[in-house]
Design an enzyme around this catalytic site. Structure first.
Site, PDB file in Angstrom:
ATOM      1  N   ASP A  10      -2.638   4.152   4.200  1.00 44.81           N
ATOM      2  CA  ASP A  10      -3.854   4.328   3.388  1.00 44.81           C
ATOM      3  C   ASP A  10      -5.003   4.814   4.281  1.00 44.81           C
ATOM      4  O   ASP A  10      -6.038   4.162   4.423  1.00 44.81           O
ATOM      5  CB  ASP A  10      -4.241   3.030   2.666  1.00 44.81           C
ATOM      6  CG  ASP A  10      -4.587   1.877   3.612  1.00 44.81           C
ATOM      7  OD1 ASP A  10      -5.354   0.979   3.181  1.00 44.81           O
ATOM      8  OD2 ASP A  10      -4.134   1.888   4.782  1.00 44.81           O
ATOM      9  N   ASP A  15      -5.086   3.995  10.352  1.00 41.03           N
ATOM     10  CA  ASP A  15      -3.862   4.631   9.846  1.00 41.03           C
ATOM     11  C   ASP A  15      -3.659   6.001  10.498  1.00 41.03           C
ATOM     12  O   ASP A  15      -2.536   6.419  10.774  1.00 41.03           O
ATOM     13  CB  ASP A  15      -3.934   4.839   8.338  1.00 41.03           C
ATOM     14  CG  ASP A  15      -4.104   3.558   7.559  1.00 41.03           C
ATOM     15  OD1 ASP A  15      -5.231   3.022   7.537  1.00 41.03           O
ATOM     16  OD2 ASP A  15      -3.104   3.062   6.997  1.00 41.03           O
ATOM     17  N   ASN A  39      -7.582   1.311   1.583  1.00 37.19           N
ATOM     18  CA  ASN A  39      -8.895   1.495   2.228  1.00 37.19           C
ATOM     19  C   ASN A  39      -9.827   2.321   1.353  1.00 37.19           C
ATOM     20  O   ASN A  39     -11.046   2.194   1.418  1.00 37.19           O
ATOM     21  CB  ASN A  39      -8.730   2.223   3.572  1.00 37.19           C
ATOM     22  CG  ASN A  39      -8.174   1.329   4.642  1.00 37.19           C
ATOM     23  OD1 ASN A  39      -8.484   0.135   4.691  1.00 37.19           O
ATOM     24  ND2 ASN A  39      -7.314   1.877   5.482  1.00 37.19           N
ATOM     25  N   THR A 124       1.377   0.647   6.592  1.00 34.74           N
ATOM     26  CA  THR A 124       0.110   0.250   7.223  1.00 34.74           C
ATOM     27  C   THR A 124      -1.014   0.087   6.200  1.00 34.74           C
ATOM     28  O   THR A 124      -2.196   0.180   6.543  1.00 34.74           O
ATOM     29  CB  THR A 124      -0.305   1.275   8.297  1.00 34.74           C
ATOM     30  OG1 THR A 124      -0.479   2.560   7.651  1.00 34.74           O
ATOM     31  CG2 THR A 124       0.735   1.381   9.387  1.00 34.74           C
ATOM     32  N   PHE A 165      -6.722  -7.838   4.926  1.00 34.65           N
ATOM     33  CA  PHE A 165      -6.990  -6.877   3.863  1.00 34.65           C
ATOM     34  C   PHE A 165      -5.725  -6.373   3.155  1.00 34.65           C
ATOM     35  O   PHE A 165      -5.660  -6.350   1.926  1.00 34.65           O
ATOM     36  CB  PHE A 165      -7.776  -5.681   4.413  1.00 34.65           C
ATOM     37  CG  PHE A 165      -8.029  -4.626   3.375  1.00 34.65           C
ATOM     38  CD1 PHE A 165      -7.194  -3.519   3.269  1.00 34.65           C
ATOM     39  CD2 PHE A 165      -9.085  -4.748   2.470  1.00 34.65           C
ATOM     40  CE1 PHE A 165      -7.419  -2.555   2.290  1.00 34.65           C
ATOM     41  CE2 PHE A 165      -9.314  -3.794   1.489  1.00 34.65           C
ATOM     42  CZ  PHE A 165      -8.478  -2.700   1.396  1.00 34.65           C
ATOM     43  N   ASN A 166      -4.704  -5.898   3.895  1.00 31.60           N
ATOM     44  CA  ASN A 166      -3.528  -5.302   3.248  1.00 31.60           C
ATOM     45  C   ASN A 166      -2.797  -6.322   2.388  1.00 31.60           C
ATOM     46  O   ASN A 166      -2.241  -5.993   1.350  1.00 31.60           O
ATOM     47  CB  ASN A 166      -2.573  -4.728   4.296  1.00 31.60           C
ATOM     48  CG  ASN A 166      -3.110  -3.468   4.939  1.00 31.60           C
ATOM     49  OD1 ASN A 166      -3.947  -2.780   4.358  1.00 31.60           O
ATOM     50  ND2 ASN A 166      -2.656  -3.179   6.148  1.00 31.60           N
ATOM     51  N   HIS A 239      -5.611  -1.523  14.397  1.00 35.71           N
ATOM     52  CA  HIS A 239      -4.500  -2.278  13.816  1.00 35.71           C
ATOM     53  C   HIS A 239      -3.193  -1.472  13.671  1.00 35.71           C
ATOM     54  O   HIS A 239      -2.160  -1.837  14.203  1.00 35.71           O
ATOM     55  CB  HIS A 239      -4.874  -2.773  12.405  1.00 35.71           C
ATOM     56  CG  HIS A 239      -6.168  -3.478  12.307  1.00 35.71           C
ATOM     57  ND1 HIS A 239      -6.353  -4.800  12.641  1.00 35.71           N
ATOM     58  CD2 HIS A 239      -7.368  -3.031  11.866  1.00 35.71           C
ATOM     59  CE1 HIS A 239      -7.605  -5.155  12.405  1.00 35.71           C
ATOM     60  NE2 HIS A 239      -8.248  -4.107  11.947  1.00 35.71           N
ATOM     61  N   ASP A 240      -3.260  -0.392  12.895  1.00 36.26           N
ATOM     62  CA  ASP A 240      -2.036   0.196  12.352  1.00 36.26           C
ATOM     63  C   ASP A 240      -1.054   0.782  13.357  1.00 36.26           C
ATOM     64  O   ASP A 240       0.163   0.615  13.189  1.00 36.26           O
ATOM     65  CB  ASP A 240      -2.418   1.245  11.292  1.00 36.26           C
ATOM     66  CG  ASP A 240      -3.046   0.593  10.072  1.00 36.26           C
ATOM     67  OD1 ASP A 240      -3.796   1.277   9.358  1.00 36.26           O
ATOM     68  OD2 ASP A 240      -2.784  -0.603   9.833  1.00 36.26           O
TER      69      ASP A 240
HETATM   70  O1  RIB Z   1      -6.704  -5.460   7.986  1.00 35.87           O
HETATM   71  C1  RIB Z   1      -6.481  -4.222   8.608  1.00 35.87           C
HETATM   72  C2  RIB Z   1      -5.699  -3.311   7.723  1.00 35.87           C
HETATM   73  O2  RIB Z   1      -6.430  -3.042   6.538  1.00 35.87           O
HETATM   74  C3  RIB Z   1      -5.452  -1.929   8.355  1.00 35.87           C
HETATM   75  O3  RIB Z   1      -4.256  -1.402   7.855  1.00 35.87           O
HETATM   76  C4  RIB Z   1      -6.609  -1.116   7.868  1.00 35.87           C
HETATM   77  O4  RIB Z   1      -6.297   0.281   7.815  1.00 35.87           O
HETATM   78  C5  RIB Z   1      -6.779  -1.658   6.485  1.00 35.87           C
HETATM   79  O5  RIB Z   1      -5.865  -0.974   5.647  1.00 35.87           O
HETATM   80 CA    CA Z   2      -4.233   0.819   6.848  1.00 39.51          CA
END
Ligand code: RIB
Ligand code: CA
Length: 310
Positions: A10, A15, A39, A124, A165-166, A239-240
């Site tokens: 996303d 990403d 996102n 991701t 979040f994801n 993160h991703d």
């Molecule tokens: O919490 C971080 C995740 O949420 C990452 O994948 C970032 O791109 C958002 O999608």
């Molecule tokens: Ca992401």
């Protein structure tokens, strides 16, 4: 022997670096990219995937749009982190690549069918596309080697105090994918918060000196600015791409085989990932959960991959 990978994402600033690492690492054979609302809206995340693949010169990798909203909840983009278009910061050049005419689920199906060996599915973003695929094509699960997901946390969350979040964006999808029983690896905030885009990192990426690295530094400057405001973190966690590094280099990310459950009904805790590291609940283990990362090796991998791009 390269590793066949399908990346569901996303984009989203981090990403983008997952896309670039997957495209640029010699051990990874990036077969397809699918996009999901997360996102940003699906329109934005799909457009952004086209932009960053075009800019980096990534060709021959089909990009297909997937779900524009979670399984049951409303879409809740993270504009405060990624901007209104989900890729705030630099001016976005017009993409030269188009989307594949197939919807994401058909591209995933065809990618698995065409593969002579099982494919690693790296996700991701929210797991909406993957949950829908497993529901629609249960006969294809044998062609999925492993699902590697950036999501969740063994500790605190970021979307809410207890949910990452994801996972928070589509907890029903996350729970369904975990319950499917395929080899599942979760790379959560407890690890990704170790890979911070510090000033030194930005300097090294800028020194690569190609178009991709220059664009990447602009993305990271924006990402750092919003993380400073939103989370009080002057250097944003990238993160991703940790999911891609885990796939490309065994051992770069340490994991434990443990019990993972996703909270669905909590008023304050929906999306929380309950990782039973000490076996308190005596439930059978169902996931490999990341516990540590070789930070220096991660950045070397990412910088080397960006160096191979335009
Ligand atoms: O919490 C971080 C995740 O949420 C990452 O994948 C970032 O791109 C958002 O999608
Ligand atoms: Ca992401």
């Amino acid at each position: 022997m390269t590793i066949p990978v399908l990346l569901d994402c996303d984009p989203g600033h981090d990403d983008v670096f997952a896309i670039w690492l997957a495209a640029g690492h010699p051990e990874i054979d990036l077969r397809a990219i699918t996009t999901v609302g997360g996102n940003g809206t699906l329109a934005h995340t799909t457009h952004n995937a086209r932009v960053v693949c075009s800019l980096a010169g990534i060709t021959g990798v089909p990009i297909a749009a997937g779900a524009d909203h979670p399984l049951v909840r409303a879409l809740n983009p993270a504009a405060h982190i990624h901007g209104a278009n989900a890729l705030g910061g630099p001016r976005l050049p017009e993409p030269t690549l188009d989307t594949d005419p197939r919807p994401a689920l058909e591209l995933i199906r065809d990618t698995l069918d065409a593969a002579t060996e099982p494919v690693v599915v790296i996700a991701t973003g929210p797991l909406t596309n993957i949950a829908l695929f497993l529901r629609s094509f249960p006969d294809r699960t044998g062609k999925i080697r492993e699902i590697v997901w950036m999501g969740g946390s063994t500790g605190r969350g970021n979307a809410t105090p207890y949910a990452e979040f994801n996972s928070w964006a589509d907890p029903e999808a996350a729970a369904a994918v975990v319950a499917a029983g395929l080899p599942f690896t979760m790379v959560g905030l407890n690890v990704t918060h170790q890979v911070l885009a510090t000033a030194e990192v930005l300097e090294r990426i800028a020194a690569i000196g190609n178009r991709t690295s220059a664009f990447g530094v602009e993305l990271l400057r924006f990402f750092n600015s919003t993380y400073e405001v939103a989370e009080g973190m002057p250097a944003a966690p990238l993160h991703d791409p940790v999911t891609v590094a885990l796939t490309a280099v065994p051992g770069l990310v340490q994991t434990v085989h443990t019990r993972l459950d996703v909270e669905l009904t909590g008023t304050e805790t929906a999306g929380a990932t309950s990782v039973d590291l000490h076996g308190t609940l005596r439930r059978p283990p169902n996931a490999h959960v990341a516990t540590n990362v070789d930070v220096a090796a991660f950045w070397r991998l990412l910088e080397d991959a960006i160096r191979t791009l335009n």
